[in-house]
Scaffold this active site. Sequence first.
Site, PDB file in Angstrom:
ATOM      1  N   LYS A  15       0.837  -1.201   0.000  1.00  0.00           N
ATOM      2  CA  LYS A  15       0.000   0.000   0.000  1.00  0.00           C
ATOM      3  C   LYS A  15       0.871   1.250   0.000  1.00  0.00           C
ATOM      4  CE  LYS A  15      -1.802   2.496   3.315  1.00  0.00           C
ATOM      5  NZ  LYS A  15      -1.733   3.872   2.799  1.00  0.00           N
ATOM      6  N   GLU A  46      10.582   0.666   9.988  1.00  0.00           N
ATOM      7  CA  GLU A  46      11.566   1.710   9.713  1.00  0.00           C
ATOM      8  C   GLU A  46      10.853   3.016  10.024  1.00  0.00           C
ATOM      9  OE1 GLU A  46      13.243   4.488   8.688  1.00  0.00           O
ATOM     10  OE2 GLU A  46      13.278   4.039   6.542  1.00  0.00           O
ATOM     11  N   CYS A  55      13.408  10.448   6.921  1.00  0.00           N
ATOM     12  CA  CYS A  55      13.433   9.930   8.287  1.00  0.00           C
ATOM     13  C   CYS A  55      14.827  10.008   8.887  1.00  0.00           C
ATOM     14  CB  CYS A  55      12.930   8.496   8.315  1.00  0.00           C
ATOM     15  SG  CYS A  55      13.655   7.482   7.030  1.00  0.00           S
ATOM     16  N   GLU A  95      10.552  14.895  15.911  1.00  0.00           N
ATOM     17  CA  GLU A  95      10.817  14.851  14.481  1.00  0.00           C
ATOM     18  C   GLU A  95       9.907  15.856  13.784  1.00  0.00           C
ATOM     19  OE1 GLU A  95       9.715  11.231  12.381  1.00  0.00           O
ATOM     20  OE2 GLU A  95      11.568  11.380  11.230  1.00  0.00           O
TER      21      GLU A  95
END
Lengths: 329, 321, 501
Positions: free
Chosen positions: C206, C280, C314, C411
Amino acid sequence: MEGKKKTQEAERTSDRPSVTGDAPMTRGESRGKAKARLRVAKAYKMYVGGAFVRSESGRYFQVESAKGHADADADVVNVPRGSRKDVRDAVLAAKNALGGWEKRTPFNRGQILYRLAEVMESRRAELVESIARAGGALEDAEREVEAAIDRAVYYAGWADKVSGVVASHNPVSGPHFGFSLPEPMGVVCVLAPERPSLLGLLSTTLPVITGGNTCVALASAEDPRTAIVFSECLATSDLPGGVLNVLTGHADELAPVMAKHREVIAIDAWLVDADLRAKVQAEGADNVKRVKVRVPMDPDSWLDERRGQGLSWIERHLETKTVWHPMGV
Amino acid sequence: MSTEQNGSGLSLFRAGSGGGRGPSAYALFNPPPVDKVAVEERAAALATRSIKKAAKVAGLKLAVSMMDLTTLEGKDTPGKVRQLCQKAMRPLDSDPSIGPCAAICVYPNLVPVAKATLAGSTVKVASVATAFPSGQSPLSIKLDDTRRAVELGADEIDMVIDRGAMLTGDYAKVFDEIAATKEACGAAHLKVILETGELGSYDVVRRASDLAIAAGADFIKTSTGKIQPAATLPVTLVMLEAIRDYYYASGRRIGMKPAGGVRTAKQSLQYLVLLRETLGDAWLTPDLFRFGASALLNDVLMQLEKERTGAYQASEDFSKD
Amino acid sequence: MGQITRSEKDSVEKRSSAALDFGAAWEYAPAPEATDHIRIDPKYELFIGGKWRAPRAGKYFQTISPSTEQVLAEVAEAGAEDVDDAVKAARQAYDNVWSKMRGAERAKYIFRISRAIQEKARELAIVESMDGGKPIKESRDVDVPLAAAHFFYHAGWADKLDYAFQGRPHRPLGVAGQIIPWNFPLLMAAWKIAPALACGNTVVLKPAETTPLTALLLAQIIEECELPPGVVNILTGAGATGAAIASHPDVDKIAFTGSTGVGKRIQKSIAGTTKRLTLELGGKAANIVFGDASLDQAVEGIVRGIYFNQGHVCCAGSRLLVEESVHDVIVRKLKDRMMTLRLGDPLDKNTDVGAINSKMQLGKIRELVEAGEQEGAERYSAPVKLPEKGYWFPPTFFTGAGQSCRIAREEIFGPVLTIMTFRTPDEAIEKANNTMYGLSAGIWTDKGSKIFHMATRLKAGVIWGNTYNKFDPSSPFGGYKESGFGREGGRQGLLAYTDVE
């Protein structure tokens, strides 16, 4: 709730006034031949941070000896019933030991593990007796101890080879030198299988520390005594305190605590209870713990050199660190 | 060695307490190290800038105005130099808006011819000197070479450094020769050729750049054109970074001249992009940036005509001087 | 000696006043990538069992270009029934075809995909930039070539797995459910699909709801490569679709790349199952610059670390730890460098910073930047002109922030850098590791032994020494701590799709 349990256990034990934690009575007399001296019985303690300790909670649980094997112990001995705070203390000890352990050369770690095998060999009789005391045939206990000692030797030999086998040079497209090395993860918790009590504990914890991690293990509740004898081997084997900590107690109480502890980076749980396995998995998600829950293998599998040991057991608790650097003058 | 100085562009040398000549009189500052891979990556990334339409025309015209049209051959003659001067003053017969070039670059003997031909124009006369291209002569001869070239009318002197001294670590000698040559130049501008193709690494290029700037260079220049590799984008970037650090530290603008190996219009635009994105607008002038080239001009002119007419050009349509 | 005196004197007097001017003396003309050869269908269906099929519930959603806010296409939204169909197709393909096929044959299919991506590289790059907002030079030079390289690399493993695991017995896992993010849509699809197929698994993938198009183009490529039906199934949809994949009982393995929050939810959701999982997740990487580094190249690394792909990375170097002695010079150089960053049309070949991927992400970035200002950190944003349409945020950094500030801990996933100082290597290590994340880190120093000292002490899965944001299919990538577990790329990455004794 914890307090309530404690009371219940205390009440249960109070029905047996002849046995108490700190005043062990020897059953030497019962063997018919009266001895001239009173034997000194052992108080069983958990092994945390290189020291033998009782549970901070003061709680204990009782383990009975199989018939015919009570010569060194009481029929019933009291074993610390580790608490949430004991997990906390053990994890802290493991955390404090981590820096020193992971920085040791793999060769040195291997030598210490080999030393452990030497110490176990010299206490072989005691280990055999301890296992047999918890039930089972003597020859099975002998086989288990032999396999356990050999397994310690096996992992001693792995310590300085893992990196050479699983590390890689990464041939990246560009003027960079790249490589990936295995590194310890950190503090790993192990919920050892009930049986085999020695081989199971050793097979699950030694690969963890071989890779440079430190470990907090919960020993078999069916036979915690052997784990404590094993801890005495650890204590005399040059293994730095805190590298491998052995708690005794109940998995259903301590497994979720370990799974929830944020300092714990991985958990390897051998649990019969499916609900408990699921609980460990779910609680572990809070800090993205590397959780592996497993249905315990049958005892023979642990003896099997193909199924009961291997590089994968070490690799499971290693991180891969990839490093890049340009090449140029 | 203080890391504080790293990259601040402060002078490389300080006078020692002795005050005399020789290495003992200097304290050496480490120039900042240069990472080869990253410099080449940055230069390559800037080379992918897509310069189109009006920006292309403006860039190419700027490139023409920055050109030091060069002939440095044993067979150079007054006739050859005169023709080159004509080309410098009026690069494209059909379009007076293009040019003139910045300078003509010749050997000292041909300076008078160039000077006479260029009289009345803005085109400067640059002369190589200091035992070009090797620099392997006594200092007195190099200084005489310089003085004579200036006396003969050179507006600019393109000197070479002593690469042998540079590579043996005798930085004081390199420094002193540059300083002495600068003095010998008088009013003439001094371009210091590092001959980067012989220096072996970007670290040495950076050290030589800092050293030349500290010793009085008005321009630093990559190459003689006699050694391969000559100018490259990354080596130019390293030198521009030295200029930038010196500017940060002193407020003084030093010029840059890549020479040799720049042959195509596309390359010239890549150098200008490198310049613009390293030092900014103030350096987009012939006063602070030059191309040392001979074959480049016609390719730039062809591209300009292509932009003007929309048709790809034939080389025979452009004068070969 | 006169020059020496002069330069020293100058340096004292003029040091702070000299400023570079990056104005309009030579402005680059627009250089848009030609798009007349690109065809985006008005509507895309689901790719299940080798066929394009409408979603059972008949629901569709729009995907827009974040740089223009224009609708690019309608895309099917897969529901639980569609997920079930896809998992069934993948299971059948696994049982009947893919797990039985010789590795060498599997390899050839995967090689084909790699080649087809190369053939359609420009088209994929353009669509990637249109759908996701990233600059064409990045999609063209990074995303798409790396995607092709990932398939090529892993193809070669398919018949060599015996060599990958030191002779240990190994087998594929079965059906892999893969959920990927919007920051590198095609590349993440490649990272997921290539190793899964090489190891003999089949796939239900997906893509993210804001960037579905290149995964759908990849499905077309897979179709053209004649992969057996059901080996790869592509389902578009949002969070609910992903959750349906993760919770499907017949999925053997989940691979997820995305936020730490969602990763934790997925990990929790599969408790009680024997599903294998790799994650991840997020990061807050420290990029550590020592005074002895190549400072100009370090500045390039800082820019590459945080402004590459608008900071939607990331492993972005979002915390800059600078040795205090060079803080000022680094900030100055960085400011000048940022003056040359070109923000705007993602399809312009000269664009360095593209559009923020979505309105929602822009909101998150703004919120954290406001928090940084409120916490008293000093903000600098490059003086770029933001286009009126679309979602944009200027390249920004903060100085004067502390370890405890939100902008130093959370983040941001945008072009926002937090700069802090350190004094000693130990302090740098302590600060760098002082985070729940552990995906990556950068070290800039000219001293080799310092690189190794730092590299062994930083708790992060990828360490870039004197470089940043480099990727390669042969190079294992993945995190420590709450940045996830498992690796992608390299021999180590195969472990994520294989059961090894």
